[in-house]
Design a protein around this motif. Structure first.
Motif, PDB file in Angstrom:
ATOM      1  N   ARG A 238      69.993  25.027  31.034  1.00  0.00           N
ATOM      2  CA  ARG A 238      70.565  24.551  32.306  1.00  0.00           C
ATOM      3  C   ARG A 238      70.813  25.716  33.256  1.00  0.00           C
ATOM      4  O   ARG A 238      70.542  25.636  34.442  1.00  0.00           O
ATOM      5  N   GLU A 239      71.316  26.812  32.670  1.00  0.00           N
ATOM      6  CA  GLU A 239      71.645  27.964  33.510  1.00  0.00           C
ATOM      7  C   GLU A 239      70.378  28.580  34.113  1.00  0.00           C
ATOM      8  O   GLU A 239      70.328  28.884  35.303  1.00  0.00           O
ATOM      9  N   ILE A 240      69.348  28.738  33.295  1.00  0.00           N
ATOM     10  CA  ILE A 240      68.092  29.298  33.805  1.00  0.00           C
ATOM     11  C   ILE A 240      67.510  28.364  34.865  1.00  0.00           C
ATOM     12  O   ILE A 240      67.027  28.788  35.915  1.00  0.00           O
ATOM     13  N   ALA A 241      67.608  27.048  34.579  1.00  0.00           N
ATOM     14  CA  ALA A 241      67.030  26.052  35.490  1.00  0.00           C
ATOM     15  C   ALA A 241      67.705  26.101  36.859  1.00  0.00           C
ATOM     16  O   ALA A 241      67.037  26.053  37.896  1.00  0.00           O
ATOM     17  N   ILE A 242      69.009  26.234  36.859  1.00  0.00           N
ATOM     18  CA  ILE A 242      69.753  26.229  38.129  1.00  0.00           C
ATOM     19  C   ILE A 242      69.285  27.376  39.030  1.00  0.00           C
ATOM     20  O   ILE A 242      69.164  27.226  40.239  1.00  0.00           O
ATOM     21  N   PHE A 243      68.954  28.514  38.393  1.00  0.00           N
ATOM     22  CA  PHE A 243      68.509  29.660  39.184  1.00  0.00           C
ATOM     23  C   PHE A 243      66.989  29.741  39.297  1.00  0.00           C
ATOM     24  O   PHE A 243      66.434  30.771  39.683  1.00  0.00           O
ATOM     25  N   GLY A 244      66.319  28.646  38.933  1.00  0.00           N
ATOM     26  CA  GLY A 244      64.873  28.558  39.153  1.00  0.00           C
ATOM     27  C   GLY A 244      64.033  29.410  38.221  1.00  0.00           C
ATOM     28  O   GLY A 244      62.873  29.704  38.526  1.00  0.00           O
ATOM     29  N   GLY A 245      64.576  29.799  37.060  1.00  0.00           N
ATOM     30  CA  GLY A 245      63.813  30.634  36.110  1.00  0.00           C
ATOM     31  C   GLY A 245      62.743  29.825  35.377  1.00  0.00           C
ATOM     32  O   GLY A 245      62.743  28.596  35.401  1.00  0.00           O
ATOM     33  N   ASN A 246      61.875  30.559  34.706  1.00  0.00           N
ATOM     34  CA  ASN A 246      60.752  29.942  33.998  1.00  0.00           C
ATOM     35  C   ASN A 246      61.215  29.365  32.650  1.00  0.00           C
ATOM     36  O   ASN A 246      61.761  30.081  31.816  1.00  0.00           O
ATOM     37  N   LEU A 247      60.959  28.085  32.443  1.00  0.00           N
ATOM     38  CA  LEU A 247      61.459  27.411  31.234  1.00  0.00           C
ATOM     39  C   LEU A 247      60.369  27.142  30.193  1.00  0.00           C
ATOM     40  O   LEU A 247      60.607  26.454  29.205  1.00  0.00           O
ATOM     41  N   THR A 248      59.188  27.699  30.436  1.00  0.00           N
ATOM     42  CA  THR A 248      58.035  27.376  29.580  1.00  0.00           C
ATOM     43  C   THR A 248      58.318  27.555  28.090  1.00  0.00           C
ATOM     44  O   THR A 248      57.877  26.747  27.280  1.00  0.00           O
ATOM     45  N   GLU A 249      59.065  28.590  27.755  1.00  0.00           N
ATOM     46  CA  GLU A 249      59.289  28.863  26.326  1.00  0.00           C
ATOM     47  C   GLU A 249      60.385  27.988  25.725  1.00  0.00           C
ATOM     48  O   GLU A 249      60.595  27.993  24.527  1.00  0.00           O
ATOM     49  N   PHE A 250      61.103  27.277  26.557  1.00  0.00           N
ATOM     50  CA  PHE A 250      62.322  26.613  26.084  1.00  0.00           C
ATOM     51  C   PHE A 250      62.245  25.100  25.965  1.00  0.00           C
ATOM     52  O   PHE A 250      62.895  24.498  25.112  1.00  0.00           O
ATOM     53  N   VAL A 251      61.490  24.475  26.868  1.00  0.00           N
ATOM     54  CA  VAL A 251      61.400  23.004  26.848  1.00  0.00           C
ATOM     55  C   VAL A 251      59.959  22.575  27.113  1.00  0.00           C
ATOM     56  O   VAL A 251      59.205  23.303  27.773  1.00  0.00           O
ATOM     57  N   PRO A 252      59.555  21.384  26.630  1.00  0.00           N
ATOM     58  CA  PRO A 252      58.193  20.904  26.871  1.00  0.00           C
ATOM     59  C   PRO A 252      57.941  20.680  28.371  1.00  0.00           C
ATOM     60  O   PRO A 252      58.890  20.483  29.137  1.00  0.00           O
ATOM     61  N   PRO A 253      56.651  20.682  28.768  1.00  0.00           N
ATOM     62  CA  PRO A 253      56.301  20.532  30.184  1.00  0.00           C
ATOM     63  C   PRO A 253      56.951  19.313  30.854  1.00  0.00           C
ATOM     64  O   PRO A 253      57.413  19.392  31.989  1.00  0.00           O
ATOM     65  N   GLU A 254      56.990  18.178  30.151  1.00  0.00           N
ATOM     66  CA  GLU A 254      57.568  16.964  30.751  1.00  0.00           C
ATOM     67  C   GLU A 254      59.069  17.153  31.042  1.00  0.00           C
ATOM     68  O   GLU A 254      59.595  16.665  32.036  1.00  0.00           O
ATOM     69  N   ILE A 255      59.738  17.869  30.184  1.00  0.00           N
ATOM     70  CA  ILE A 255      61.178  18.116  30.407  1.00  0.00           C
ATOM     71  C   ILE A 255      61.350  19.097  31.572  1.00  0.00           C
ATOM     72  O   ILE A 255      62.234  18.932  32.407  1.00  0.00           O
ATOM     73  N   GLN A 256      60.449  20.078  31.634  1.00  0.00           N
ATOM     74  CA  GLN A 256      60.488  21.008  32.782  1.00  0.00           C
ATOM     75  C   GLN A 256      60.333  20.233  34.083  1.00  0.00           C
ATOM     76  O   GLN A 256      61.035  20.489  35.057  1.00  0.00           O
ATOM     77  N   ARG A 257      59.395  19.294  34.076  1.00  0.00           N
ATOM     78  CA  ARG A 257      59.140  18.502  35.286  1.00  0.00           C
ATOM     79  C   ARG A 257      60.395  17.721  35.687  1.00  0.00           C
ATOM     80  O   ARG A 257      60.804  17.696  36.839  1.00  0.00           O
ATOM     81  N   ARG A 258      61.046  17.133  34.696  1.00  0.00           N
ATOM     82  CA  ARG A 258      62.242  16.331  34.984  1.00  0.00           C
ATOM     83  C   ARG A 258      63.396  17.204  35.462  1.00  0.00           C
ATOM     84  O   ARG A 258      64.203  16.790  36.282  1.00  0.00           O
ATOM     85  N   ILE A 259      63.488  18.403  34.903  1.00  0.00           N
ATOM     86  CA  ILE A 259      64.566  19.313  35.335  1.00  0.00           C
ATOM     87  C   ILE A 259      64.344  19.696  36.797  1.00  0.00           C
ATOM     88  O   ILE A 259      65.269  19.668  37.612  1.00  0.00           O
ATOM     89  N   LYS A 260      63.089  20.016  37.122  1.00  0.00           N
ATOM     90  CA  LYS A 260      62.777  20.416  38.512  1.00  0.00           C
ATOM     91  C   LYS A 260      63.088  19.264  39.457  1.00  0.00           C
ATOM     92  O   LYS A 260      63.659  19.455  40.530  1.00  0.00           O
ATOM     93  N   GLU A 261      62.709  18.060  39.033  1.00  0.00           N
ATOM     94  CA  GLU A 261      62.946  16.860  39.860  1.00  0.00           C
ATOM     95  C   GLU A 261      64.453  16.684  40.066  1.00  0.00           C
ATOM     96  O   GLU A 261      64.934  16.450  41.168  1.00  0.00           O
ATOM     97  N   LYS A 262      65.204  16.836  38.972  1.00  0.00           N
ATOM     98  CA  LYS A 262      66.663  16.641  39.026  1.00  0.00           C
ATOM     99  C   LYS A 262      67.331  17.647  39.955  1.00  0.00           C
ATOM    100  O   LYS A 262      68.220  17.324  40.717  1.00  0.00           O
ATOM    101  N   LEU A 263      66.830  18.904  39.887  1.00  0.00           N
ATOM    102  CA  LEU A 263      67.481  19.963  40.667  1.00  0.00           C
ATOM    103  C   LEU A 263      66.863  20.123  42.057  1.00  0.00           C
ATOM    104  O   LEU A 263      67.287  20.974  42.829  1.00  0.00           O
ATOM    105  N   GLY A 264      65.831  19.311  42.316  1.00  0.00           N
ATOM    106  CA  GLY A 264      65.183  19.381  43.631  1.00  0.00           C
ATOM    107  C   GLY A 264      64.465  20.694  43.876  1.00  0.00           C
ATOM    108  O   GLY A 264      64.350  21.141  45.017  1.00  0.00           O
TER     109      GLY A 264
END
Ligand code: PNS
Length: 161
Positions: free
Chosen positions: A134-160
């Motif tokens: 969540r912390e990396i996501a809030i600051f727009g960091g790369n999440l490739t190593e941490f969550v699957p692509p579909e979850i990355q997509r949903r996080i980006k959508e959620k955080l705009g």
């Protein structure tokens, strides 16, 4: 013999590769593994409980014996309702231990039929947590190593992003 039902309770906000690693180990131990998202009235969370369920269902669609659901109230009570005698939790580093043993003992007291089994994730995920994601996501960091692509997509959508 009765079906062996295990419950993997957690917040899963969001599900990470660490959770999926644990699920991939735990499902082999039971006839049915219930992955259960706990409602936490004190914590709003990034995703709603329904969104977390959707993400977990998406990520576990290839397993036949996994049920994804949610519950309100005590894990020990939910386990009783579902005739489960085992809770599964991930144990990563030493600092997890105090939290996990406290919960395991409380759950044992609330429901003496319950045992908690802690599984260790793959070394790659030892330092991974939803909070870090969540912390990396809030600051727009790369999440490739941490969550699957579909979850990355949903996080980006959620955080705009
Ligand atoms: O993924 P988490 O946040 O570490 O999971 C914690 C969870 C949801 C398993 C725990 O907070 C829990 O069991 N909540 C339900 C309420 C409850 O039973 N609390 C007493 C446990 S000691």
């Amino acid at each position: 013999m009765a079906d062996r039902v295990g419950i993997y309770p957690g917040s899963f906000d969001p599900p990470t590769y660490g959770h999926l690693d644990l699920i991939g180990r735990a499902y082999k131990l039971f006839d049915t593994l219930i992955v259960a998202v706990a409602y936490n009235p004190d914590k709003e969370g990034l995703f709603t409980v329904d969104e977390r369920i959707e993400m977990l269902r998406y990520c576990t669609k290839d397993y036949a014996n996994i049920e994804i659901t949610s519950f309100q109230g005590l894990t020990a009570e939910f386990a009783r309702q579902r005739d489960a005698t085992t809770l599964v939790r991930g144990l990563r580093v030493v600092s997890d231990f105090e939290y996990e043993i406290t919960m395991a003992i409380a759950n044992q007291k609330l429901n003496p039929n319950i045992d908690t089994v802690c599984l260790m994730p793959s070394e790659k995920f030892l330092l991974l947590s939803s909070r870090i994601v969540r912390e990396i996501a809030i600051f727009g960091g790369n999440l490739t190593e941490f969550v699957p692509p579909e979850i990355q997509r949903r996080i980006k959508e959620k955080l705009g992003h």
